[in-house]
Motif scaffolding. Structure first.
Motif, PDB file in Angstrom:
ATOM      1  N   GLY A  85       0.789  -1.225   0.000  1.00  0.00           N
ATOM      2  CA  GLY A  85       0.000   0.000   0.000  1.00  0.00           C
ATOM      3  C   GLY A  85       0.823   1.277   0.000  1.00  0.00           C
ATOM      4  O   GLY A  85       0.322   2.329   0.384  1.00  0.00           O
ATOM      5  N   GLN A  86       2.068   1.187  -0.469  1.00  0.00           N
ATOM      6  CA  GLN A  86       2.931   2.365  -0.543  1.00  0.00           C
ATOM      7  C   GLN A  86       3.059   2.823  -1.994  1.00  0.00           C
ATOM      8  O   GLN A  86       3.231   2.002  -2.900  1.00  0.00           O
ATOM      9  N   ALA A  87       2.987   4.127  -2.205  1.00  0.00           N
ATOM     10  CA  ALA A  87       3.152   4.689  -3.545  1.00  0.00           C
ATOM     11  C   ALA A  87       4.635   4.799  -3.857  1.00  0.00           C
ATOM     12  O   ALA A  87       5.412   5.309  -3.050  1.00  0.00           O
ATOM     13  N   GLN A  88       5.019   4.299  -5.019  1.00  0.00           N
ATOM     14  CA  GLN A  88       6.410   4.323  -5.445  1.00  0.00           C
ATOM     15  C   GLN A  88       6.532   5.033  -6.781  1.00  0.00           C
ATOM     16  O   GLN A  88       5.619   4.997  -7.593  1.00  0.00           O
ATOM     17  N   ASN A  89       7.684   5.640  -6.999  1.00  0.00           N
ATOM     18  CA  ASN A  89       8.020   6.249  -8.291  1.00  0.00           C
ATOM     19  C   ASN A  89       6.955   7.197  -8.829  1.00  0.00           C
ATOM     20  O   ASN A  89       6.462   7.014  -9.942  1.00  0.00           O
ATOM     21  N   PRO A  90       6.571   8.218  -8.059  1.00  0.00           N
ATOM     22  CA  PRO A  90       5.560   9.136  -8.595  1.00  0.00           C
ATOM     23  C   PRO A  90       6.092   9.877  -9.824  1.00  0.00           C
ATOM     24  O   PRO A  90       7.239  10.313  -9.848  1.00  0.00           O
ATOM     25  N   LYS A  91       5.250   9.957 -10.830  1.00  0.00           N
ATOM     26  CA  LYS A  91       5.597  10.673 -12.054  1.00  0.00           C
ATOM     27  C   LYS A  91       4.497  11.676 -12.338  1.00  0.00           C
ATOM     28  O   LYS A  91       3.319  11.357 -12.268  1.00  0.00           O
ATOM     29  N   VAL A  92       4.908  12.879 -12.662  1.00  0.00           N
ATOM     30  CA  VAL A  92       3.945  13.906 -13.055  1.00  0.00           C
ATOM     31  C   VAL A  92       3.728  13.741 -14.553  1.00  0.00           C
ATOM     32  O   VAL A  92       4.637  13.950 -15.347  1.00  0.00           O
ATOM     33  N   ILE A  93       2.532  13.351 -14.918  1.00  0.00           N
ATOM     34  CA  ILE A  93       2.188  13.130 -16.324  1.00  0.00           C
ATOM     35  C   ILE A  93       1.806  14.446 -16.991  1.00  0.00           C
ATOM     36  O   ILE A  93       2.137  14.686 -18.145  1.00  0.00           O
ATOM     37  N   ARG A  94       1.115  15.300 -16.242  1.00  0.00           N
ATOM     38  CA  ARG A  94       0.748  16.633 -16.738  1.00  0.00           C
ATOM     39  C   ARG A  94       0.849  17.611 -15.584  1.00  0.00           C
ATOM     40  O   ARG A  94       0.298  17.369 -14.515  1.00  0.00           O
TER      41      ARG A  94
END
Length: 138
Positions: A85-94
């Motif tokens: 339940g951990q968010a990994q590798n956040p990427k801003v798409i826009r």
């Protein structure tokens, strides 16, 4: 203080609607695998932010530069929610500028998710969501 609460409540309401529409638009995707460690795009039970979108918006700090420039709009993020339940590798798409993309990416890593479940097992899921920034003029 009242303006900050209004911003957060407005952002939460608009984002909830956008999240529903964004999620529904991606339901036709097929399950995807990357390398030997599978990352799914659609599963039996998609990940959910514990505490819902309000929990995410509590972690977001509206960037001073965005406020100064009057920047409002929607940032789109993509993360991998792992089996824990951990968010990994956040990427801003826009992004909309003014530091909003970075603020949203930082906040998403600070919330916990209910992990995605596929065929009875917790799995990694590629998860996309819109984060709305809106300044109320009052």
């Amino acid at each position: 203080m009242k303006t900050s609460k209004r911003i957060k409540s407005t952002v939460a309401a608009v984002s909830a609607i956008a999240l529903i529409l964004f999620t529904l638009s991606g339901l036709s995707n097929n399950v995807m695998a990357q390398d030997s460690d599978k990352v799914y795009s659609v599963v039996d039970q998609m990940p959910e932010i514990e505490g819902g979108l309000p929990a995410l918006y509590e972690k977001i700090k509206y960037p001073k530069e965005a406020v100064k420039q009057g920047i409002s709009g929607r940032v789109f993020l993509q993360v991998i929610v792992d089996e824990n339940g951990q968010a990994q590798n956040p990427k801003v798409i826009r992004d909309i500028g003014g530091g909003c993309g970075d603020a949203a990416a930082e906040a998403i890593t600070k919330v916990d998710f209910k992990p995605g479940v596929h065929e009875g097992e917790k799995v990694k899921v590629k998860y996309s969501l819109p984060v709305t920034f809106k300044i109320e003029n009052r």
